[in-house]
Design an enzyme around this catalytic site. Structure first.
Site, mmCIF file in Angstrom:
data_model
loop_
_atom_site.group_PDB
_atom_site.id
_atom_site.type_symbol
_atom_site.label_atom_id
_atom_site.label_comp_id
_atom_site.label_asym_id
_atom_site.label_seq_id
_atom_site.Cartn_x
_atom_site.Cartn_y
_atom_site.Cartn_z
ATOM 1 N N GLU A 240 -20.620 -20.993 -15.692
ATOM 2 C CA GLU A 240 -21.739 -20.899 -16.642
ATOM 3 C C GLU A 240 -21.878 -19.471 -17.154
ATOM 4 O OE1 GLU A 240 -21.968 -21.959 -13.495
ATOM 5 O OE2 GLU A 240 -22.924 -23.941 -13.429
ATOM 6 N N ASP B 275 -23.596 -36.968 -12.427
ATOM 7 C CA ASP B 275 -24.563 -37.273 -11.361
ATOM 8 C C ASP B 275 -25.944 -36.629 -11.569
ATOM 9 O OD1 ASP B 275 -23.499 -34.745 -10.963
ATOM 10 O OD2 ASP B 275 -23.308 -34.950 -8.796
HETATM 11 N N1 UDP Z 1 -15.777 -33.326 -11.394
HETATM 12 C C1 UDP Z 1 -14.511 -33.511 -11.938
HETATM 13 N N2 UDP Z 1 -13.420 -33.421 -11.108
HETATM 14 C C2 UDP Z 1 -13.515 -33.154 -9.777
HETATM 15 C C3 UDP Z 1 -14.806 -32.949 -9.239
HETATM 16 C C4 UDP Z 1 -15.910 -33.024 -10.069
HETATM 17 O O1 UDP Z 1 -14.385 -33.790 -13.121
HETATM 18 O O2 UDP Z 1 -12.482 -33.106 -9.100
HETATM 19 C C5 UDP Z 1 -16.952 -33.459 -12.269
HETATM 20 C C6 UDP Z 1 -18.052 -34.356 -11.684
HETATM 21 O O3 UDP Z 1 -17.848 -35.705 -12.069
HETATM 22 C C7 UDP Z 1 -19.326 -33.753 -12.258
HETATM 23 C C8 UDP Z 1 -18.963 -32.272 -12.400
HETATM 24 O O4 UDP Z 1 -17.535 -32.189 -12.418
HETATM 25 O O5 UDP Z 1 -19.637 -34.301 -13.527
HETATM 26 C C9 UDP Z 1 -19.509 -31.427 -11.259
HETATM 27 O O6 UDP Z 1 -19.045 -31.963 -10.035
HETATM 28 P P1 UDP Z 1 -20.042 -32.316 -8.839
HETATM 29 O O7 UDP Z 1 -21.215 -33.053 -9.368
HETATM 30 O O8 UDP Z 1 -19.240 -32.977 -7.782
HETATM 31 O O9 UDP Z 1 -20.410 -30.858 -8.327
HETATM 32 P P2 UDP Z 1 -21.816 -30.124 -8.224
HETATM 33 O O10 UDP Z 1 -22.736 -30.696 -9.247
HETATM 34 O O11 UDP Z 1 -22.268 -30.367 -6.848
HETATM 35 O O12 UDP Z 1 -21.473 -28.704 -8.472
HETATM 36 MN MN MN Z 2 -23.250 -32.671 -9.780
#
Ligand code: UDP
Ligand code: MN
Length: 237
Positions: free
Chosen positions: A186, A105
């Site tokens: 990270e 995203d």
């Molecule tokens: N993601 C995943 N499994 C999950 C939730 C998230 O593989 O159950 C992936 C999601 O597609 C994204 C990354 O992990 O590429 C980070 O998740 P998200 O964008 O929802 O979280 P944020 O960026 O808000 O920390």
């Molecule tokens: Mn994200």
């Protein structure tokens, strides 16, 4: 020749998955020498995801790497099992190139790829639209990283976002490890590389420009229609 960039994307099934990956695909298709590693949070590699990967014409690796059951909790580490699987694949199969973690995203300026391609050890740069400050970035003076500006320091050595750094694969050690600790993935990963702050290469005009954003797509409100949107998408070939 140009160094290969390994773009690692964890992804998981949901109604927004196909449009997110489609949009990201159209960005990555503009990048020369890019290998897309998509690590699927599912017990089998999903058809709709594979269809998108095939249509890009990019070299790609599609890995099935579901999260362990114990992490199906409320504040679970997102995308860790899959990033770990991608990391393992790289350690086994790649000796030269650049590793970059990019969520499904995120929004990326193509200029970022030109910049990270010459990473010697670890490069860093600002990430926009993140946290309470709206940006997370290294603080740079005279071309050196002195510290970090991030709204959630949380006693981290390297308080940066997953999309805020790139790594030369030659700098990846066997000790490289990303733990299942929400918010600390990270930092613990960078610490596991024995990274010194002096070794960080600031990019994006000494961290004065934002070339990647932690964008988020609003979740679609539950439809009153009782159908599985992912099923519909996968049949639509
Ligand atoms: N993601 C995943 N499994 C999950 C939730 C998230 O593989 O159950 C992936 C999601 O597609 C994204 C990354 O992990 O590429 C980070 O998740 P998200 O964008 O929802 O979280 P944020 O960026 O808000 O920390
Ligand atoms: Mn994200």
């Amino acid at each position: 020749s140009l160094k290969m960039i390994y773009y690692v994307t964890p992804t998981y099934p949901r109604p927004e998955q196909v449009p997110e990956l489609m949009r990201l695909a159209y960005t990555l298709m503009h990048v020369p020498r890019l290998h897309w590693i998509v690590a699927d949070d599912e017990s089998v590699c999903s058809e709709p995801v594979l269809n998108i990967l095939r249509r890009t014409g990019l070299p790609f690796t599609h890995i099935s790497s579901p999260k362990p059951f114990i992490y199906k909790t409320s504040n679970f580490p997102r995308g860790v099992a899959n990033r770990r699987a991608a990391l393992e694949w790289i350690q086994k199969n790649v000796s030269d190139g650049i590793l970059y973690f990019g969520d499904d995203d995120n929004a990326v300026d193509l200029q970022l790829f030109d910049e990270i391609r010459s990473t010697k050890k670890v490069s860093m740069f600002p990430v926009g639209l993140i946290g309470n400050y709206g940006v997370s970035t290294p603080i740079v003076k005279d071309g050196k990283v002195l510290g970090f500006f991030d709204s959630w320091p949380a006693s981290r050595t390297f308080p940066v976002d997953m999309a805020g750094f790139a790594i030369n694969i030659g700098f990846l050690k066997d000790s490289a490890d990303m733990p299942f600790i929400a918010g600390h993935e990270e930092d613990k990963f960078l610490v596991s590389l024995d990274l010194d702050i002096e070794d960080i290469e600031p990019l994006a005009g000494n961290c004065t420009r934002i070339l990647v954003w932690h964008t988020k797509t609003a979740k679609h409100k539950k439809s009153t229609l009782k159908v599985n949107i992912n099923k519909l998408t996968s049949m639509d070939k």
